[in-house]
Design an enzyme around this catalytic site. Structure first.
Site, short mmCIF file in Angstrom:
data_model
loop_
_atom_site.label_atom_id
_atom_site.label_comp_id
_atom_site.label_asym_id
_atom_site.label_seq_id
_atom_site.Cartn_x
_atom_site.Cartn_y
_atom_site.Cartn_z
N TYR A 10 13.99 45.60 -14.77
CA TYR A 10 14.95 45.64 -13.66
C TYR A 10 15.08 47.03 -13.04
O TYR A 10 16.10 47.33 -12.42
CB TYR A 10 16.32 45.13 -14.13
CG TYR A 10 16.51 43.63 -14.01
CD1 TYR A 10 16.36 42.97 -12.78
CD2 TYR A 10 16.88 42.86 -15.11
CE1 TYR A 10 16.55 41.61 -12.66
CE2 TYR A 10 17.07 41.48 -15.00
CZ TYR A 10 16.91 40.87 -13.76
OH TYR A 10 17.11 39.51 -13.64
N ASN A 36 23.87 34.63 -14.56
CA ASN A 36 23.58 33.56 -13.61
C ASN A 36 22.33 32.74 -13.98
O ASN A 36 21.66 32.18 -13.12
CB ASN A 36 23.51 34.11 -12.19
CG ASN A 36 22.43 35.17 -12.02
OD1 ASN A 36 21.71 35.50 -12.96
ND2 ASN A 36 22.30 35.68 -10.81
N GLU A 64 5.45 41.04 -12.00
CA GLU A 64 6.29 40.50 -13.06
C GLU A 64 5.49 39.61 -14.01
O GLU A 64 5.69 39.67 -15.23
CB GLU A 64 7.49 39.75 -12.45
CG GLU A 64 8.46 40.68 -11.76
CD GLU A 64 9.56 39.98 -10.98
OE1 GLU A 64 10.36 40.70 -10.36
OE2 GLU A 64 9.63 38.73 -10.97
N HIS A 91 16.27 34.05 -13.39
CA HIS A 91 15.66 35.03 -12.49
C HIS A 91 14.45 34.38 -11.86
O HIS A 91 13.74 33.62 -12.52
CB HIS A 91 15.20 36.28 -13.26
CG HIS A 91 14.19 37.09 -12.49
ND1 HIS A 91 14.56 37.99 -11.52
CD2 HIS A 91 12.83 37.09 -12.51
CE1 HIS A 91 13.46 38.51 -10.98
NE2 HIS A 91 12.40 37.98 -11.56
N LYS A 130 17.73 33.09 -18.54
CA LYS A 130 18.47 34.26 -19.04
C LYS A 130 19.30 33.93 -20.29
O LYS A 130 19.52 32.75 -20.61
CB LYS A 130 19.36 34.79 -17.91
CG LYS A 130 18.58 35.36 -16.71
CD LYS A 130 19.52 35.96 -15.68
CE LYS A 130 18.75 36.58 -14.53
NZ LYS A 130 19.66 37.19 -13.51
P1 GTP Z 1 17.14 37.71 -9.82
O1 GTP Z 1 16.31 36.50 -9.63
O2 GTP Z 1 17.73 37.83 -11.21
O3 GTP Z 1 16.47 38.98 -9.36
O4 GTP Z 1 18.40 37.44 -8.91
P2 GTP Z 1 18.57 37.65 -7.35
O5 GTP Z 1 17.28 38.06 -6.72
O6 GTP Z 1 19.27 36.45 -6.85
O7 GTP Z 1 19.59 38.86 -7.34
P3 GTP Z 1 19.33 40.44 -7.25
O8 GTP Z 1 17.87 40.75 -7.34
O9 GTP Z 1 20.12 40.96 -6.10
O10 GTP Z 1 20.08 40.95 -8.58
C1 GTP Z 1 19.39 40.89 -9.82
C2 GTP Z 1 20.35 40.42 -10.87
O11 GTP Z 1 21.35 41.40 -11.08
C3 GTP Z 1 21.14 39.14 -10.55
O12 GTP Z 1 20.44 37.96 -10.82
C4 GTP Z 1 22.33 39.28 -11.45
O13 GTP Z 1 22.03 38.88 -12.80
C5 GTP Z 1 22.58 40.77 -11.44
N1 GTP Z 1 23.60 41.10 -10.45
C6 GTP Z 1 23.50 41.08 -9.10
N2 GTP Z 1 24.66 41.43 -8.51
C7 GTP Z 1 25.52 41.69 -9.54
C8 GTP Z 1 26.89 42.10 -9.62
O14 GTP Z 1 27.56 42.30 -8.60
N3 GTP Z 1 27.43 42.25 -10.87
C9 GTP Z 1 26.70 42.04 -12.01
N4 GTP Z 1 27.28 42.20 -13.21
N5 GTP Z 1 25.42 41.65 -11.98
C10 GTP Z 1 24.84 41.47 -10.78
MG MG Z 2 16.02 39.68 -7.45
#
Ligand code: GTP
Ligand code: MG
Length: 138
Positions: free
Chosen positions: A49, A112, A126, A115, A9
């Site tokens: 997303y 973070n 994807e 992905h 990212k």
């Molecule tokens: P991905 O591999 O990026 O999909 O991460 P994940 O599967 O661990 O998390 P998820 O699919 O639940 O969320 C997708 C992405 O949204 C996360 O990786 C974060 O970058 C973002 N995200 C998730 N929760 C939050 C939040 O509470 N605040 C913000 N700003 N971003 C969030």
């Molecule tokens: Mg995810």
């Protein structure tokens, strides 16, 4: 062997962490079979997303993903989807296990660093969104 889709990212590409993150993948037995550095538009980030469209952080997430280049990759290995998620660590770096990418590099729950696909169907979708079959070189 299984394939999964990974994104390094913007927070990580900006801090020159691409190589350090790829090393974590390779050390875990994942092979990079496709890789490209691209700068998504906000609309493209939104399309990628779209499953999160109703979440309160969606707009912030799309802005962030379009804020600087990303590195999109396909990783191949045994149980690649689960292995990649293990190497990434928990979504929130505060909860991520020691030694994981997010524990070492992530700045916040949003920024973070990586992905990774969460299931075989999403991995397939994807990969196809970012790469053509000709670009996958096992
Ligand atoms: P991905 O591999 O990026 O999909 O991460 P994940 O599967 O661990 O998390 P998820 O699919 O639940 O969320 C997708 C992405 O949204 C996360 O990786 C974060 O970058 C973002 N995200 C998730 N929760 C939050 C939040 O509470 N605040 C913000 N700003 N971003 C969030
Ligand atoms: Mg995810």
């Amino acid at each position: 062997l299984e394939r999964t889709f990974s994104i390094i990212k913007p927070d990580a590409t900006k801090r020159n962490l691409t190589g350090a993150i790829v090393k974590k993948f390779e050390d875990a037995g994942l092979r990079v079979v496709a890789s490209k550095r691209i700068h998504l538009s906000k609309a493209q980030a939104g399309e990628f997303y779209k499953v999160h469209a109703e979440r309160p952080f969606y707009d912030e997430l799309c802005e962030f993903m379009a804020s600087a280049p990303i590195v999109a990759q396909v990783l191949e290995g045994e149980n690649a989807i689960a292995k990649n998620r293990e190497v990434m660590g928990a979504t929130n770096p505060a909860d991520a296990a020691a030694g994981t990418i997010r524990a070492e590099f992530a700045e916040s729950v949003g920024e973070n660093s990586v992905h990774g696909s969460d299931a075989p169907e999403t991995a397939k979708e994807e990969i196809a969104y970012f790469f053509s079959g000709l670009e996958l070189v096992g």
